[in-house]
Write a protein that holds these residues in place. Structure first.
Motif, PDB file in Angstrom:
ATOM      1  N   SER A 287      16.977  52.061  52.700  1.00 20.48           N
ATOM      2  CA  SER A 287      18.730  51.536  52.789  1.00 20.48           C
ATOM      3  C   SER A 287      19.041  52.529  51.664  1.00 20.48           C
ATOM      4  O   SER A 287      18.314  53.088  51.000  1.00 20.48           O
ATOM      5  CB  SER A 287      18.963  50.311  52.316  1.00 20.48           C
ATOM      6  N   VAL A 288      20.378  52.929  51.793  1.00 24.51           N
ATOM      7  CA  VAL A 288      21.099  53.798  50.689  1.00 24.51           C
ATOM      8  C   VAL A 288      22.457  53.352  50.678  1.00 24.51           C
ATOM      9  O   VAL A 288      23.123  52.872  51.574  1.00 24.51           O
ATOM     10  CB  VAL A 288      20.852  55.130  51.286  1.00 24.51           C
ATOM     11  N   GLN A 289      22.882  53.249  49.618  1.00 29.93           N
ATOM     12  CA  GLN A 289      24.331  52.900  49.305  1.00 29.93           C
ATOM     13  C   GLN A 289      24.885  53.691  48.203  1.00 29.93           C
ATOM     14  O   GLN A 289      24.146  54.243  47.085  1.00 29.93           O
ATOM     15  CB  GLN A 289      24.786  51.530  49.060  1.00 29.93           C
ATOM     16  N   ALA A 290      26.293  54.104  48.033  1.00 29.91           N
ATOM     17  CA  ALA A 290      26.776  54.900  47.053  1.00 29.91           C
ATOM     18  C   ALA A 290      28.120  54.680  46.560  1.00 29.91           C
ATOM     19  O   ALA A 290      28.923  53.814  47.132  1.00 29.91           O
ATOM     20  CB  ALA A 290      27.037  56.379  47.529  1.00 29.91           C
ATOM     21  N   SER A 291      28.477  55.125  45.377  1.00 31.40           N
ATOM     22  CA  SER A 291      29.837  54.910  44.748  1.00 31.40           C
ATOM     23  C   SER A 291      30.184  56.346  44.163  1.00 31.40           C
ATOM     24  O   SER A 291      29.270  57.251  43.798  1.00 31.40           O
ATOM     25  CB  SER A 291      30.132  53.794  43.837  1.00 31.40           C
ATOM     26  N   SER A 292      31.267  56.758  44.159  1.00 37.52           N
ATOM     27  CA  SER A 292      31.656  57.996  43.706  1.00 37.52           C
ATOM     28  C   SER A 292      33.138  58.246  43.047  1.00 37.52           C
ATOM     29  O   SER A 292      34.040  57.468  43.508  1.00 37.52           O
ATOM     30  CB  SER A 292      31.332  59.174  44.386  1.00 37.52           C
ATOM     31  N   THR A 293      33.293  59.324  42.277  1.00 33.70           N
ATOM     32  CA  THR A 293      34.806  59.795  42.208  1.00 33.70           C
ATOM     33  C   THR A 293      35.447  60.274  43.367  1.00 33.70           C
ATOM     34  O   THR A 293      34.691  60.283  44.440  1.00 33.70           O
ATOM     35  CB  THR A 293      34.867  60.717  40.808  1.00 33.70           C
ATOM     36  N   VAL A 294      36.402  60.825  43.238  1.00 35.49           N
ATOM     37  CA  VAL A 294      37.033  61.239  44.569  1.00 35.49           C
ATOM     38  C   VAL A 294      36.581  62.493  45.200  1.00 35.49           C
ATOM     39  O   VAL A 294      36.041  63.325  44.179  1.00 35.49           O
ATOM     40  CB  VAL A 294      38.832  61.451  44.252  1.00 35.49           C
ATOM     41  N   PHE A 295      36.412  62.792  46.197  1.00 31.59           N
ATOM     42  CA  PHE A 295      35.963  63.901  46.965  1.00 31.59           C
ATOM     43  C   PHE A 295      37.070  64.110  47.793  1.00 31.59           C
ATOM     44  O   PHE A 295      37.787  63.457  48.324  1.00 31.59           O
ATOM     45  CB  PHE A 295      34.491  63.679  47.641  1.00 31.59           C
ATOM     46  N   THR A 296      36.866  65.610  48.390  1.00 32.06           N
ATOM     47  CA  THR A 296      37.895  66.162  49.420  1.00 32.06           C
ATOM     48  C   THR A 296      37.001  66.462  50.586  1.00 32.06           C
ATOM     49  O   THR A 296      35.727  66.489  50.617  1.00 32.06           O
ATOM     50  CB  THR A 296      38.695  67.091  48.833  1.00 32.06           C
TER      51      THR A 296
END
Length: 464
Positions: A287-296
């Motif tokens: 499995s893989v999951q992510a969070s991040s700042t804004v991307f375009t």
């Protein structure tokens, strides 16, 4: 206009016909395999039969290092879409006289396809281009039976990594990905200590980097400047979707764009995630999951946190591995002495096991058990992993001996696949779900639309 000063057309060698023929004759002479006893080879002078004919694709930036890194061999061709990169190499004050003479004699190209078509005597190639061109260049060479060294990350997409590894295996060529830390002493010590049980069963690992150090999280420029006369923009784009040239992309700053690069994780994951991948005998995550700042739509985010889960394997317990970039870092462990840096300025890796912790720097350097008092008490095991002469030297040696390099595509392919799954998870973070991965089938099982991001349609005229 004198022929020697004409600007070459797209895909044409950069030298005049007279110089090209001279260089080709020199290269052709280098293809003759002369028995060692005929030339009286000694340890001080190699026989031609001991020397590989290598072509270098991409000679600027890291390509400068990769080209010089194989200068022990016969470099018969230099290929770069930007004439200025070749010129910078040739006028470098770092070059030794014999080395410069070899580069001067080498055939010059802008288009790797033209080079592979004309230079029949090439034994091996190095590929040091933007990420989006790695696979098409490497695959073209593999299909011709050439040995291949590809700078990290191995590919731009998950599917490309899988296909390259399969093709290399079938062609029986010697391959290597350019993650130099894999050849270091630190990487071997980490494996030997963990396999010795120094920190017990490792159930958690963290990897972090200070990257990106290039633009991310921004919109693409709207201006359309003229393409420099020294640059073949069409070949630079390769299989990527067409967009007008802009100096915001070339040179170097392409890494943050979805179309060309793989972001901070793609850049540094091959170095930092390599440590747990090797030491903990990882394959595909579940499995893989992510969070991040804004991307375009054009650029990856400036910072992200990605969490992978791996099942038990080869005597290893299940593992949770978390990636941090953009200046983000994992919580500081209580066992680490106050004031002591985690990793180094560029990043690092932390392993947590049932008996304690192990920490290292960016390229696997300076591994230490935590706290330092424990490191001092630890009785180190015998060194059992063969030491490497260097990431490029190892590849060259493997070609000559018919052996296998340690970061060949059977290893670096799965590592690259795992790294690049993060970019899929980041782009789909708003789905608010953990993505379940079936590595054998190469598909996400709980979100079909995620599978569309495992590859992208190539521009017409480009294929693997």
């Amino acid at each position: 206009m004198d022929e020697s000063t004409k600007s070459p057309g797209p895909g044409e060698p950069l030298w005049s016909r007279r110089k090209f023929l001279g260089a080709s004759a020199t290269a052709a002479a280098g293809l003759m395999v002369v028995p060692r006893h005929v030339v009286g080879a000694t340890q001080k002078k190699k026989a031609p039969s001991d020397t590989l004919n290598i072509a270098c694709v991409g000679v600027g930036g890291m390509g400068f290092s990769d080209t010089r890194g194989v200068r022990s061999e016969n470099i018969v061709a230099l290929c770069d879409v930007d004439d200025e990169m070749v010129a910078n190499l040739l006028r470098s004050e770092d070059l030794e006289p014999a080395e410069k003479a070899m580069y001067d004699k080498a055939a010059k190209y802008r288009d790797f396809r033209r080079m592979l078509e004309k230079e029949k005597g090439i034994d091996a190639i190095t590929v040091t281009t933007p990420d989006h061109n790695h696979a098409v260049i490497a695959m073209a060479a593999i299909k011709l039976g050439k040995h291949v060294y590809v700078q990290k990350p191995l590919t731009h997409t998950v599917k490309e990594a899988r296909l390259l590894a399969q093709a290399a295996k079938e062609a029986k060529v010697v391959t290597q990905m350019g993650n130099q830390g894999h050849a270091g002493e630190g990487a071997r010590l980490i494996c030997e200590w963990i396999w010795d049980g120094a920190i017990g069963d490792v159930f958690e690992a963290h990897c972090w980097t200070d990257r990106p150090i290039w633009p991310q999280g921004v919109d693409a420029p709207k201006e359309i400047p003229s393409v420099p006369s020294t640059l073949d923009w069409d070949v630079w784009l390769g299989p990527a979707p067409f967009r007008p040239y802009h100096p915001a992309y070339h040179p170097f700053k392409w890494r943050g764009l979805w179309d060309f690069g793989t972001g901070a994780l793609g850049d540094m994951g091959a170095h930092i995630m390599d440590q747990p991948f090797w030491a903990l005998k990882l394959k595909s995550p579940i499995s893989v999951q992510a969070s991040s700042t804004v991307f375009t739509k054009d650029y990856a985010p400036r910072a992200e946190v990605v969490t992978y889960e791996f099942a038990a394997r080869e005597g290893m317990v299940p593992l949770t591995l978390t990636w941090w970039d953009g200046g983000l870092m994992p919580p500081r462990p209580a066992e680490l002495e106050p004031g002591r840096m985690m990793g180094d300025e560029g990043g690092g890796c932390l392993f947590r096991g049932t008996k304690g912790l192990l920490m290292c720097s960016t390229y696997g350097e300076n591994p230490r058990l935590i706290p330092e008092t424990w490191m001092q008490e630890y009785k180190r095991p015998e060194k059992t992993i063969p030491r490497s002469p260097g990431i490029r030297e190892e590849w060259i040696e493997a070609i000559k001996k018919g052996t296998k390099s340690t970061s060949d595509f059977s290893y670096s392919g799965p590592l690259t696949e795992t790294m690049l799954l993060a970019n899929v998870a980041v782009r789909l973070k708003d789905k608010n779900m953990k993505l379940l991965w079936d590595g054998e089938k190469m598909e996400f099982t709980n979100l079909p639309e995620a599978n569309e991001l495992l590859h992208f349609p190539y521009r017409p005229g480009w294929s693997l």
